[in-house]
Design a protein around this motif. Sequence first.
Motif, PDB file in Angstrom:
ATOM      1  N   GLY A  39       0.803  -1.220   0.000  1.00 56.95           N
ATOM      2  CA  GLY A  39       0.000   0.000   0.000  1.00 56.95           C
ATOM      3  C   GLY A  39       0.830   1.262   0.000  1.00 56.95           C
ATOM      4  O   GLY A  39       2.052   1.248  -0.198  1.00 56.95           O
ATOM      5  N   HIS A  40       0.172   2.371   0.236  1.00 56.80           N
ATOM      6  CA  HIS A  40       0.841   3.675   0.221  1.00 56.80           C
ATOM      7  C   HIS A  40       0.248   4.568   1.305  1.00 56.80           C
ATOM      8  O   HIS A  40      -0.915   4.451   1.679  1.00 56.80           O
ATOM      9  CB  HIS A  40       0.695   4.350  -1.148  1.00 56.80           C
ATOM     10  CG  HIS A  40      -0.732   4.664  -1.519  1.00 56.80           C
ATOM     11  ND1 HIS A  40      -1.307   5.889  -1.275  1.00 56.80           N
ATOM     12  CD2 HIS A  40      -1.700   3.898  -2.087  1.00 56.80           C
ATOM     13  CE1 HIS A  40      -2.563   5.890  -1.693  1.00 56.80           C
ATOM     14  NE2 HIS A  40      -2.833   4.683  -2.193  1.00 56.80           N
ATOM     15  N   HIS A  41       1.064   5.436   1.823  1.00 60.15           N
ATOM     16  CA  HIS A  41       0.650   6.459   2.789  1.00 60.15           C
ATOM     17  C   HIS A  41      -0.066   5.864   3.997  1.00 60.15           C
ATOM     18  O   HIS A  41      -1.200   6.204   4.313  1.00 60.15           O
ATOM     19  CB  HIS A  41      -0.232   7.519   2.107  1.00 60.15           C
ATOM     20  CG  HIS A  41       0.496   8.325   1.087  1.00 60.15           C
ATOM     21  ND1 HIS A  41       0.496   7.991  -0.264  1.00 60.15           N
ATOM     22  CD2 HIS A  41       1.279   9.429   1.205  1.00 60.15           C
ATOM     23  CE1 HIS A  41       1.237   8.868  -0.931  1.00 60.15           C
ATOM     24  NE2 HIS A  41       1.736   9.740  -0.067  1.00 60.15           N
ATOM     25  N   TRP A  42       0.640   4.955   4.674  1.00 58.74           N
ATOM     26  CA  TRP A  42       0.173   4.459   5.961  1.00 58.74           C
ATOM     27  C   TRP A  42       0.943   5.179   7.068  1.00 58.74           C
ATOM     28  O   TRP A  42       2.129   5.491   6.920  1.00 58.74           O
ATOM     29  CB  TRP A  42       0.431   2.967   6.096  1.00 58.74           C
ATOM     30  CG  TRP A  42      -0.492   2.071   5.301  1.00 58.74           C
ATOM     31  CD1 TRP A  42      -0.865   2.207   4.002  1.00 58.74           C
ATOM     32  CD2 TRP A  42      -1.122   0.870   5.780  1.00 58.74           C
ATOM     33  NE1 TRP A  42      -1.682   1.180   3.625  1.00 58.74           N
ATOM     34  CE2 TRP A  42      -1.862   0.334   4.690  1.00 58.74           C
ATOM     35  CE3 TRP A  42      -1.111   0.204   6.998  1.00 58.74           C
ATOM     36  CZ2 TRP A  42      -2.597  -0.844   4.816  1.00 58.74           C
ATOM     37  CZ3 TRP A  42      -1.841  -0.967   7.110  1.00 58.74           C
ATOM     38  CH2 TRP A  42      -2.588  -1.486   6.035  1.00 58.74           C
ATOM     39  N   ILE A  43       0.274   5.429   8.173  1.00 60.06           N
ATOM     40  CA  ILE A  43       0.925   5.883   9.399  1.00 60.06           C
ATOM     41  C   ILE A  43       0.797   4.753  10.407  1.00 60.06           C
ATOM     42  O   ILE A  43      -0.314   4.353  10.764  1.00 60.06           O
ATOM     43  CB  ILE A  43       0.286   7.163   9.950  1.00 60.06           C
ATOM     44  CG1 ILE A  43       0.403   8.317   8.948  1.00 60.06           C
ATOM     45  CG2 ILE A  43       0.948   7.549  11.275  1.00 60.06           C
ATOM     46  CD1 ILE A  43      -0.273   9.606   9.407  1.00 60.06           C
ATOM     47  N   ILE A  44       1.929   4.215  10.833  1.00 62.12           N
ATOM     48  CA  ILE A  44       1.964   3.163  11.853  1.00 62.12           C
ATOM     49  C   ILE A  44       2.721   3.744  13.028  1.00 62.12           C
ATOM     50  O   ILE A  44       3.942   3.892  12.976  1.00 62.12           O
ATOM     51  CB  ILE A  44       2.651   1.894  11.308  1.00 62.12           C
ATOM     52  CG1 ILE A  44       1.939   1.399  10.037  1.00 62.12           C
ATOM     53  CG2 ILE A  44       2.668   0.797  12.367  1.00 62.12           C
ATOM     54  CD1 ILE A  44       2.637   0.240   9.350  1.00 62.12           C
ATOM     55  N   GLU A  45       2.017   4.116  14.095  1.00 64.10           N
ATOM     56  CA  GLU A  45       2.668   4.875  15.154  1.00 64.10           C
ATOM     57  C   GLU A  45       2.191   4.471  16.549  1.00 64.10           C
ATOM     58  O   GLU A  45       1.039   4.123  16.764  1.00 64.10           O
ATOM     59  CB  GLU A  45       2.455   6.376  14.952  1.00 64.10           C
ATOM     60  CG  GLU A  45       1.017   6.833  15.022  1.00 64.10           C
ATOM     61  CD  GLU A  45       0.864   8.326  14.781  1.00 64.10           C
ATOM     62  OE1 GLU A  45       1.883   9.038  14.786  1.00 64.10           O
ATOM     63  OE2 GLU A  45      -0.276   8.781  14.590  1.00 64.10           O
ATOM     64  N   ASP A  46       3.142   4.501  17.462  1.00 69.26           N
ATOM     65  CA  ASP A  46       2.872   4.311  18.889  1.00 69.26           C
ATOM     66  C   ASP A  46       2.248   2.956  19.200  1.00 69.26           C
ATOM     67  O   ASP A  46       1.489   2.819  20.172  1.00 69.26           O
ATOM     68  CB  ASP A  46       1.976   5.446  19.415  1.00 69.26           C
ATOM     69  CG  ASP A  46       2.598   6.814  19.222  1.00 69.26           C
ATOM     70  OD1 ASP A  46       3.842   6.900  19.221  1.00 69.26           O
ATOM     71  OD2 ASP A  46       1.848   7.797  19.051  1.00 69.26           O
ATOM     72  N   ASN A  47       2.559   1.956  18.388  1.00 70.13           N
ATOM     73  CA  ASN A  47       2.071   0.601  18.640  1.00 70.13           C
ATOM     74  C   ASN A  47       3.142  -0.232  19.332  1.00 70.13           C
ATOM     75  O   ASN A  47       4.333   0.090  19.289  1.00 70.13           O
ATOM     76  CB  ASN A  47       1.688  -0.081  17.320  1.00 70.13           C
ATOM     77  CG  ASN A  47       0.645   0.696  16.556  1.00 70.13           C
ATOM     78  OD1 ASN A  47      -0.527   0.712  16.914  1.00 70.13           O
ATOM     79  ND2 ASN A  47       1.077   1.358  15.480  1.00 70.13           N
ATOM     80  N   THR A  48       2.726  -1.334  19.932  1.00 68.92           N
ATOM     81  CA  THR A  48       3.635  -2.343  20.455  1.00 68.92           C
ATOM     82  C   THR A  48       3.467  -3.609  19.623  1.00 68.92           C
ATOM     83  O   THR A  48       2.339  -4.087  19.448  1.00 68.92           O
ATOM     84  CB  THR A  48       3.331  -2.650  21.931  1.00 68.92           C
ATOM     85  OG1 THR A  48       3.559  -1.481  22.718  1.00 68.92           O
ATOM     86  CG2 THR A  48       4.210  -3.784  22.442  1.00 68.92           C
TER      87      THR A  48
END
Length: 448
Positions: A268-277
């Motif tokens: 895909g494109h333009h994903w934000i994956i943030e502050d996960n464990t």
Amino acid sequence: MNTRSYANGAPIILPDGTEFPFWQDETEYRRMYYVDQQHPGASDGNSGTEEAPFLTVQRAAEVVEPAEKVLTKSGIYREWVQPRRSGNGVDEMISFEAAPGAEAIIRGSQVLGAKWTNSDVARSVSVWAVDLPEEFFEGDHPFAVVNTTEEDFEIMRWARGERGRIPHTLPRAMVFQNGRRLIQLGSCDELPRVAGAFWIDVAHHKLHLNPFDRTNPNKVIMEATTRQYLFNPQVKGLGYIRIKGLTFEHAGNGFIRSGNGAVTTWGGHHWIIEDNTVRQINAVAIEIGAFTDERSESGDREVLEKRTGGHLVRGNHVSDCGTGGIQGTMVPRSLVANNHIHDCGWQEVQSYLETGGIKILLTLDSVVQCNYIHHCHAAPGIWIDCANRNSRVCRNLLHDIAAANGAIFFEASNAPNQIDHNIIYNVEGGSGIYQRDCNRLLIAHNLI
């Protein structure tokens, strides 16, 4: 070390002097869907309001539209989440988030509730056995597929010398005792002498184990992986999706280079994956590459670079991954920053050349910065592999890395790239910074 200073006016400069094309979520979310398995009235037949929440995250993934958000409340959700659609842009993203203050865990295992008895194969009072369901040994179940198949070796020709060797020949399954990962062995013979280990009798559909502390497994919680993926759309090319604040664990995925991440953008494109464990993963935790199946994928690199990438992977805590933390094959215009990555590489498969705390290749205008990476074994801290262009590795802190390729490894790239302002110490088996077959690579202002 904080990339968020960029938002305060300090741009990230690429090797050619241009600015990294930073972007952010500008969506004003119009609707919230709630998932709350602890709510007495939770049901996938509900409307998804806070008063009438869904039971599963997957149900929310099926109905959420652009400019809408899924909020998951505390609980253990044993499922594989498969988003169905894209957002429409930075101002109409789709977001999957933990509800404020919630500990929402997406877990790829199930509890083994059957009765354990002493193993009649191991002939030891320390070894127990349980019958497993037939479906554990069907299809793409982690108990049914080995870590590296013959098809995988046909793609990864550089790894063919590993054919027939453990752990490549072992199933992708993982087993946990009260949340603690056991080691998989290749035969039952070793089991009586190794506490905290298990062996799978594929022929008879049995699981044999020697628990930690010689514990009776009937008196603890025993779990086994039943899913290879935790968040994977299986629809290529979805864009403008955000994942924030969730915990992902217990994925029984395999060793193939592309298409194996427990949490993946799936081309895909333009994903934000943030502050996960993301933790306790058999192979790779997070995957952000354009390629998902190198058996069938081909095409013009420039075309793929235009329609994929643009990811922001930041602030995640990634640990206890068998082969790698964050990986991807073809990663254009992406930022991997402020992640805490440690204890990766426990599968001990460095020689198949696909391990690393961060391992990305075929990059373009990408930046790996301000990550804290430590205690990786049989895996370099950062590996930027093959045909990279105008990409930068900077302001990372790495220590206690044990790998033949060192802490930072840059390979086979003949365009301008840059390694600068990193701090590296306590490296065993390799160099602090190692380049191989590169031209026009600037290495400057590092403390090693």
